[in-house]
Design a protein around this motif. Structure first.
Motif, PDB file in Angstrom:
ATOM      1  N   LYS A   1       5.664   2.448 -31.795  1.00  0.00           N
ATOM      2  CA  LYS A   1       6.905   1.723 -31.501  1.00  0.00           C
ATOM      3  C   LYS A   1       8.030   2.207 -32.407  1.00  0.00           C
ATOM      4  CE  LYS A   1       6.546  -2.824 -30.722  1.00  0.00           C
ATOM      5  NZ  LYS A   1       6.050  -4.218 -30.813  1.00  0.00           N
TER       6      LYS A   1
ATOM      7  N   GLU B   1      11.509   3.822 -31.158  1.00  0.00           N
ATOM      8  CA  GLU B   1      12.798   3.230 -31.544  1.00  0.00           C
ATOM      9  C   GLU B   1      13.705   4.256 -32.221  1.00  0.00           C
ATOM     10  OE1 GLU B   1      11.723  -0.204 -33.848  1.00  0.00           O
ATOM     11  OE2 GLU B   1      10.897  -1.217 -32.081  1.00  0.00           O
TER      12      GLU B   1
ATOM     13  N   ILE C   1      14.970   6.740 -29.560  1.00  0.00           N
ATOM     14  CA  ILE C   1      16.025   6.152 -28.727  1.00  0.00           C
ATOM     15  C   ILE C   1      17.323   6.028 -29.516  1.00  0.00           C
ATOM     16  CG2 ILE C   1      16.763   4.039 -27.538  1.00  0.00           C
ATOM     17  CD1 ILE C   1      13.876   3.769 -26.513  1.00  0.00           C
TER      18      ILE C   1
ATOM     19  N   TYR D   1       5.956  -2.913 -23.906  1.00  0.00           N
ATOM     20  CA  TYR D   1       7.073  -2.593 -24.804  1.00  0.00           C
ATOM     21  C   TYR D   1       7.782  -1.308 -24.353  1.00  0.00           C
ATOM     22  CZ  TYR D   1       9.422  -0.645 -28.866  1.00  0.00           C
ATOM     23  OH  TYR D   1      10.343  -0.053 -29.689  1.00  0.00           O
ATOM     24  N   ILE D   2       7.008  -0.274 -24.025  1.00  0.00           N
ATOM     25  CA  ILE D   2       7.591   0.999 -23.608  1.00  0.00           C
ATOM     26  C   ILE D   2       8.367   0.825 -22.308  1.00  0.00           C
ATOM     27  CG2 ILE D   2       7.060   3.352 -22.815  1.00  0.00           C
ATOM     28  CD1 ILE D   2       6.797   2.924 -25.863  1.00  0.00           C
TER      29      ILE D   2
ATOM     30  N   HIS E   1       9.762  -1.914 -21.259  1.00  0.00           N
ATOM     31  CA  HIS E   1      10.966  -2.674 -21.605  1.00  0.00           C
ATOM     32  C   HIS E   1      12.040  -1.756 -22.194  1.00  0.00           C
ATOM     33  CE1 HIS E   1      13.514  -5.846 -23.245  1.00  0.00           C
ATOM     34  NE2 HIS E   1      13.495  -5.190 -24.398  1.00  0.00           N
ATOM     35  N   MET E   2      11.653  -0.903 -23.133  1.00  0.00           N
ATOM     36  CA  MET E   2      12.622   0.012 -23.764  1.00  0.00           C
ATOM     37  C   MET E   2      13.201   0.984 -22.736  1.00  0.00           C
ATOM     38  SD  MET E   2      12.959  -0.914 -26.872  1.00  0.00           S
ATOM     39  CE  MET E   2      13.592   0.382 -27.918  1.00  0.00           C
ATOM     40  N   TYR E   3      12.368   1.427 -21.823  1.00  0.00           N
ATOM     41  CA  TYR E   3      12.815   2.352 -20.776  1.00  0.00           C
ATOM     42  C   TYR E   3      13.863   1.683 -19.891  1.00  0.00           C
ATOM     43  CZ  TYR E   3      12.521   5.543 -16.784  1.00  0.00           C
ATOM     44  OH  TYR E   3      12.817   6.412 -15.764  1.00  0.00           O
TER      45      TYR E   3
ATOM     46  N   GLU F   1      15.592  -1.217 -20.483  1.00  0.00           N
ATOM     47  CA  GLU F   1      16.723  -1.838 -21.182  1.00  0.00           C
ATOM     48  C   GLU F   1      17.577  -0.861 -21.984  1.00  0.00           C
ATOM     49  OE1 GLU F   1      17.558  -5.093 -20.767  1.00  0.00           O
ATOM     50  OE2 GLU F   1      15.930  -5.097 -19.301  1.00  0.00           O
ATOM     51  N   LYS F   2      17.007   0.274 -22.369  1.00  0.00           N
ATOM     52  CA  LYS F   2      17.745   1.225 -23.216  1.00  0.00           C
ATOM     53  C   LYS F   2      17.950   2.570 -22.534  1.00  0.00           C
ATOM     54  CE  LYS F   2      18.338  -0.698 -27.378  1.00  0.00           C
ATOM     55  NZ  LYS F   2      19.616  -0.689 -28.080  1.00  0.00           N
ATOM     56  N   THR F   3      16.829   3.232 -22.189  1.00  0.00           N
ATOM     57  CA  THR F   3      16.921   4.607 -21.708  1.00  0.00           C
ATOM     58  C   THR F   3      17.673   4.715 -20.384  1.00  0.00           C
ATOM     59  OG1 THR F   3      14.805   5.036 -22.788  1.00  0.00           O
ATOM     60  CG2 THR F   3      15.579   6.689 -21.230  1.00  0.00           C
TER      61      THR F   3
END
Length: 197
Positions: free
Chosen positions: A63, A67, A70, A119-120, A122-124, A126-128
């Motif tokens: 994680k 982070e 990103i 988690y991955i 979510h990051m993809y 919400e962020k990527t």
């Protein structure tokens, strides 16, 4: 932050960095807390006190890696670069990330850990994806992306590249000049095989 907290953070960081280095060369299932303890020069008790289990340690290491990747990606995209430079950065950075964490290792980690997989994802989402969509919108606004090409098409094309990155990385390494290979892939991304019109 007092002296005790600083020391605790340094020890925790050392454990995580040691684990990251070991994960690059060894299947995480084969890594033992005893191995990490020896490499990091800390007691096994200390590792358990900070992380609770090897699985939780591996999860936190990965994680943390994601982070940082990103954050670096976002920082580069916020700088004054052309759309082409940003896409080139994405392609070259993906290669660097795959050298650290090969796709088969990532797939294994995500299959073994539902929390990490969530988690991955979510990051993809919400962020990527939002950052990438912003870059595409900027490319359209600057005229670097044809008006005839939709957002969805550009996202799909980028995804096609990313889905085949493991294969492309192997081909690049066989070519003898990885950077030149990926420069060619960037050129094809923008202009196809016939060159710039």
């Amino acid at each position: 932050m007092n002296g005790f907290e600083r020391r605790a953070n340094l020890i925790k960081e050392k454990i995580m960095q040691t684990t990251l280095v070991m994960m690059r060369t060894t299947d995480p299932k084969r890594i033992r807390i005893a191995d990490i303890s020896k490499e990091a020069s800390v007691s096994q008790v200390t590792i358990y006190n900070y992380f609770g289990s090897k699985e939780a340690l591996v999860r936190e290491v990965f994680k943390n890696f994601v982070e940082k990747a990103i954050a670096d990606f976002e920082a580069y995209m916020d700088e004054e670069h052309t759309f082409k430079e940003k896409i080139e950065h994405i392609i070259f950075q993906e290669g660097a990330a795959y050298r650290d964490f090969p796709p088969n290792l990532i797939q294994q980690l995500l299959m073994d850990d539902a929390e990490l997989a969530a988690y991955i994802e979510h990051m993809y989402q919400e962020k990527t994806i939002p950052i990438t969509m912003r870059i595409i919108e900027e490319g359209k606004a600057s005229g670097e992306i044809s008006e005839e090409v939709s957002m969805e098409t550009v996202l799909a094309f980028i995804q096609l590249y990313m889905n085949q990155y493991e294969v492309m990385l192997a081909m690049a390494e066989r070519s003898g000049d990885t950077d030149d290979f990926f420069r060619g892939m960037v050129h094809m991304f923008f202009y196809g095989i016939c060159g710039k019109t």
